[in-house]
Design an enzyme around this catalytic site. Sequence first.
Site, mmCIF file in Angstrom:
data_model
loop_
_atom_site.group_PDB
_atom_site.id
_atom_site.type_symbol
_atom_site.label_atom_id
_atom_site.label_comp_id
_atom_site.label_asym_id
_atom_site.label_seq_id
_atom_site.Cartn_x
_atom_site.Cartn_y
_atom_site.Cartn_z
ATOM 1 N N GLU A 3 0.827 -1.209 0.000
ATOM 2 C CA GLU A 3 0.000 0.000 0.000
ATOM 3 C C GLU A 3 0.859 1.256 0.000
ATOM 4 O O GLU A 3 2.048 1.227 0.303
ATOM 5 C CB GLU A 3 -0.951 0.023 1.192
ATOM 6 C CG GLU A 3 -0.367 -0.474 2.514
ATOM 7 C CD GLU A 3 0.845 0.269 3.017
ATOM 8 O OE1 GLU A 3 0.846 1.531 2.953
ATOM 9 O OE2 GLU A 3 1.805 -0.366 3.485
ATOM 10 N N GLU A 57 4.483 -0.548 1.756
ATOM 11 C CA GLU A 57 4.653 -0.775 0.318
ATOM 12 C C GLU A 57 4.531 -2.239 -0.085
ATOM 13 O O GLU A 57 4.411 -2.563 -1.250
ATOM 14 C CB GLU A 57 6.022 -0.269 -0.190
ATOM 15 C CG GLU A 57 6.290 1.193 0.015
ATOM 16 C CD GLU A 57 7.660 1.613 -0.523
ATOM 17 O OE1 GLU A 57 8.366 0.773 -1.121
ATOM 18 O OE2 GLU A 57 8.036 2.788 -0.332
#
Length: 363
Positions: free
Chosen positions: A175, A318
Amino acid sequence: MNQTISSLVDSIAPVDKSAEEAALAHLNQLTKPPGSLGKLEALAVKLAGVSGKVMSSYPARAVVVMAGDHGVCEEGISAFPSEVTAQMVSNFLNGGAAVNVLARQADAEVLCVDIGVQTDLQHPGLISKKIRYGTANMVKEPAMTREEAEAAIMAGAEVARSAFSRGVRLFVTGEMGIGNTTASAAVMSGLTGISTRESVGRGTGIDDDGLRLKIITVDRALELHKPNGHDPVDVLSKVGGLEIAGLTGVILAAAALRCPVIIDGFISSAAALAAAKLAPDAVQYMIASHVSQEPGHVHLLKELGLEPMLHLDMRLGEGTGGVLAIHLVDAACKIMAEMATFTSAGVSSASDGTASSPEGEAR
């Protein structure tokens, strides 16, 4: 819960327990003391249950990086401005972020999804699933409507299904969204009742004053909206994030497709908990990659009943921790497929009354 999400949830079946038992029996025939490879053995058993096969392999794998902005950033809860979300999406698409580097090492595809970035982005590699231009400020109004939260869940499911249609069989959650540790803490407390002092952390590195403000902000949002902890969509819509809802859909779809899904850090685990509340069987398809420095992450993993594979003091997000865990999935698969049995290697086993390992005592 709308009919589409309900159908997705209903399509998630329990894992294959007979395959798990067969995998454990195979592990116990390998040239090692039983259980001596620790979590790798537990992982091999889990993968067997997911795939329905004693020996699995996952040559095509993808990390899904969901990106969205957060209106709560207006409250000054992050060390970075909201503009960084869009800038980092460009970095992902150009291959320059940490997750890109680690994904290349793991031979994994990075799927970057705009599900709620506050600006319009153009790139041939971008998957556009924008529901709205960022969430609203949760201390003033709900982060999004229920319909938007449901649409975000289904958008994540569509990304997973599309990747599956191209051959992907192993998913990693990732994300990007400035302010998303605040939303994740609110989702965690909303779903569990755990206090904000346990769910709220320093995120991108805020100081003590920033941490106090962040706790107050999450408290205000929860008090204003009183999300229903028994209704994950209600929690996501009132205090969540578009990328959190999107990852919830990725996880549910992976489980429905009988694919393992590696859960990254705090934000991904908040999405995983929402998925678990919607479909308890989905947890059987989840692999906890690591435990992050966000204090709430330990509590989330405990709620999920998952043991993290790695402890690396990471807090980047991430999908970085998740991608690192791909190597452990590969290792578990290779142990099952390539390691000799006592019989094939001509080695005496413990049941023969001789040494239990050709290399001496297990350590």
